[in-house]
Design a protein around this motif. Structure first.
Motif, mmCIF file in Angstrom:
data_model
loop_
_atom_site.group_PDB
_atom_site.id
_atom_site.type_symbol
_atom_site.label_atom_id
_atom_site.label_comp_id
_atom_site.label_asym_id
_atom_site.label_seq_id
_atom_site.Cartn_x
_atom_site.Cartn_y
_atom_site.Cartn_z
ATOM 1 N N SER A 96 42.742 32.554 48.607
ATOM 2 C CA SER A 96 43.057 33.996 48.693
ATOM 3 C C SER A 96 44.339 34.305 47.951
ATOM 4 C CB SER A 96 43.189 34.414 50.155
ATOM 5 O OG SER A 96 41.976 34.187 50.828
ATOM 6 N N LEU A 97 45.334 33.385 48.060
ATOM 7 C CA LEU A 97 46.610 33.594 47.381
ATOM 8 C C LEU A 97 46.436 33.586 45.879
ATOM 9 C CD1 LEU A 97 49.634 33.963 47.662
ATOM 10 C CD2 LEU A 97 49.881 31.454 47.742
ATOM 11 N N ARG A 98 45.567 32.658 45.398
ATOM 12 C CA ARG A 98 45.326 32.598 43.955
ATOM 13 C C ARG A 98 44.664 33.873 43.444
ATOM 14 N NH1 ARG A 98 42.989 26.445 42.973
ATOM 15 N NH2 ARG A 98 44.956 25.341 43.415
ATOM 16 N N VAL A 99 43.711 34.337 44.201
ATOM 17 C CA VAL A 99 43.001 35.564 43.794
ATOM 18 C C VAL A 99 43.968 36.742 43.742
ATOM 19 C CG1 VAL A 99 41.248 37.241 44.468
ATOM 20 C CG2 VAL A 99 40.768 34.789 44.607
ATOM 21 N N SER A 100 44.873 36.846 44.726
ATOM 22 C CA SER A 100 45.842 37.952 44.763
ATOM 23 C C SER A 100 46.788 37.889 43.580
ATOM 24 C CB SER A 100 46.640 37.892 46.076
ATOM 25 O OG SER A 100 45.763 38.025 47.175
ATOM 26 N N LEU A 101 47.245 36.647 43.225
ATOM 27 C CA LEU A 101 48.154 36.504 42.089
ATOM 28 C C LEU A 101 47.471 36.887 40.776
ATOM 29 C CD1 LEU A 101 49.956 33.129 43.021
ATOM 30 C CD2 LEU A 101 50.943 35.432 42.990
ATOM 31 N N ILE A 102 46.207 36.441 40.665
ATOM 32 C CA ILE A 102 45.481 36.769 39.437
ATOM 33 C C ILE A 102 45.296 38.284 39.311
ATOM 34 C CG2 ILE A 102 43.257 36.589 38.273
ATOM 35 C CD1 ILE A 102 43.074 33.722 39.411
ATOM 36 N N LEU B 129 46.740 40.795 36.382
ATOM 37 C CA LEU B 129 45.882 41.674 35.570
ATOM 38 C C LEU B 129 46.364 43.130 35.613
ATOM 39 C CD1 LEU B 129 42.317 40.249 36.445
ATOM 40 C CD2 LEU B 129 43.582 40.011 34.288
ATOM 41 N N VAL B 130 46.738 43.591 36.816
ATOM 42 C CA VAL B 130 47.235 44.966 36.937
ATOM 43 C C VAL B 130 48.501 45.146 36.113
ATOM 44 C CG1 VAL B 130 48.223 46.628 38.547
ATOM 45 C CG2 VAL B 130 46.168 45.341 39.177
ATOM 46 N N PHE B 131 49.420 44.137 36.184
ATOM 47 C CA PHE B 131 50.655 44.217 35.408
ATOM 48 C C PHE B 131 50.361 44.254 33.910
ATOM 49 C CE2 PHE B 131 55.013 43.716 34.431
ATOM 50 C CZ PHE B 131 55.102 42.804 33.383
ATOM 51 N N TYR B 132 49.375 43.454 33.473
ATOM 52 C CA TYR B 132 49.026 43.394 32.053
ATOM 53 C C TYR B 132 48.471 44.744 31.565
ATOM 54 C CZ TYR B 132 46.687 41.999 27.750
ATOM 55 O OH TYR B 132 46.260 41.907 26.448
ATOM 56 N N VAL B 133 47.610 45.344 32.391
ATOM 57 C CA VAL B 133 47.030 46.652 32.024
ATOM 58 C C VAL B 133 48.111 47.716 31.928
ATOM 59 C CG1 VAL B 133 45.506 48.484 32.808
ATOM 60 C CG2 VAL B 133 44.752 46.106 32.933
#
Length: 254
Positions: free
Chosen positions: A5-11, A15-19
């Protein structure tokens, strides 16, 4: 499970930061493209100028004034610049309110429109050969030959000169023949003749048969011969009819 779950949240966060970062960079790029080239370095916004458009606008605005001035100047120069056109004919330029012992001519004098060229009455040659003078037809059973004499259809705007049937008609003044002329009276009778003009005079000579209808002629030159009227008007005085082109009285010249 927790680690997953932690990995999914970081990913997802990455992605949001990149967008968001991509959007910010794109917005900044577009803003620099649409920025005015006249923007000042110190942050002040300069006024954009379009010299071509401004000059065109001034030229269009000034054009009508220039046209008005040129038109006015042309109007001022439409008349003669001197009186040479009148004096060359032996005339005098004067106000038309003065009496002219001859005839007034238009367009020969400079200055105000009221100034006209007065050409003194010069005697024309005797038109009818064999006669000592230009004798005006007196009254007979068919009318009178003087200018403004009464006729059935009004006033006679010509002068009848006594001539002999088939007699030679001489040219009254030097000028040019300008073609045949004809007229009809109220009874349907037709009268033929020729038009004679010069720089000063213009006349229609009716009831004659000219030798020709065009070309220059000299004063006193044989112009043609008189057509008889006795066949149509018994007892009438044989005559030619002399009519000024503008309807004025030719009497001062004959």
């Amino acid at each position: 499970m927790m680690r997953m779950s932690l990995r999914v949240s970081l990913i997802a966060a990455f992605l949001v930061f990149y967008v968001l970062l991509s959007c910010a960079l794109e917005h900044e790029k577009r803003g620099s493209e649409f920025e005015s080239p006249d923007r000042r370095v110190d942050g002040g916004v300069g006024v954009r100028r379009n010299d071509t458009a401004a000059n065109d606008g001034r030229a269009e605005a000034a054009a009508p004034r220039g046209k008005v001035k040129k038109t006015t100047r042309r109007r001022m120069l439409t008349g003669p610049r001197s009186d040479h056109g009148c004096t060359g004919l032996g005339g005098i330029c004067q106000s038309k309110r003065y009496i002219c012992q001859g005839r007034y001519l238009k367009g020969k004098c400079s200055g105000a429109k009221s100034r006209r060229c007065c050409v003194q009455a010069g005697a024309w040659s005797v038109l009818c050969a064999g006669h000592h003078n230009n004798r005006v037809r007196a009254c007979d059973a068919h009318g009178c030959g003087a200018f403004n004499s009464k006729r059935d259809n009004g006033l006679h705007k010509a002068v009848d000169l006594v001539c002999d049937d088939y007699g030679i008609i001489n040219t009254p003044f030097t000028g040019s023949l300008a073609g045949p002329v004809s007229r009809k009276d109220t009874a349907g009778n037709r009268y033929d003749g020729v038009k004679l003009l010069s720089d000063v005079h213009c006349v229609h000579i009716f009831n004659i048969r000219p030798y020709r209808y065009s070309g220059p002629v000299a004063q006193g030159e044989a112009l043609g011969y008189l057509l008889p009227l006795q066949e149509r008007f018994s007892g009438i005085t044989s005559h030619l009819e002399l009519q000024m082109c503008d309807g004025t009285d030719p009497s001062p010249f004959i």
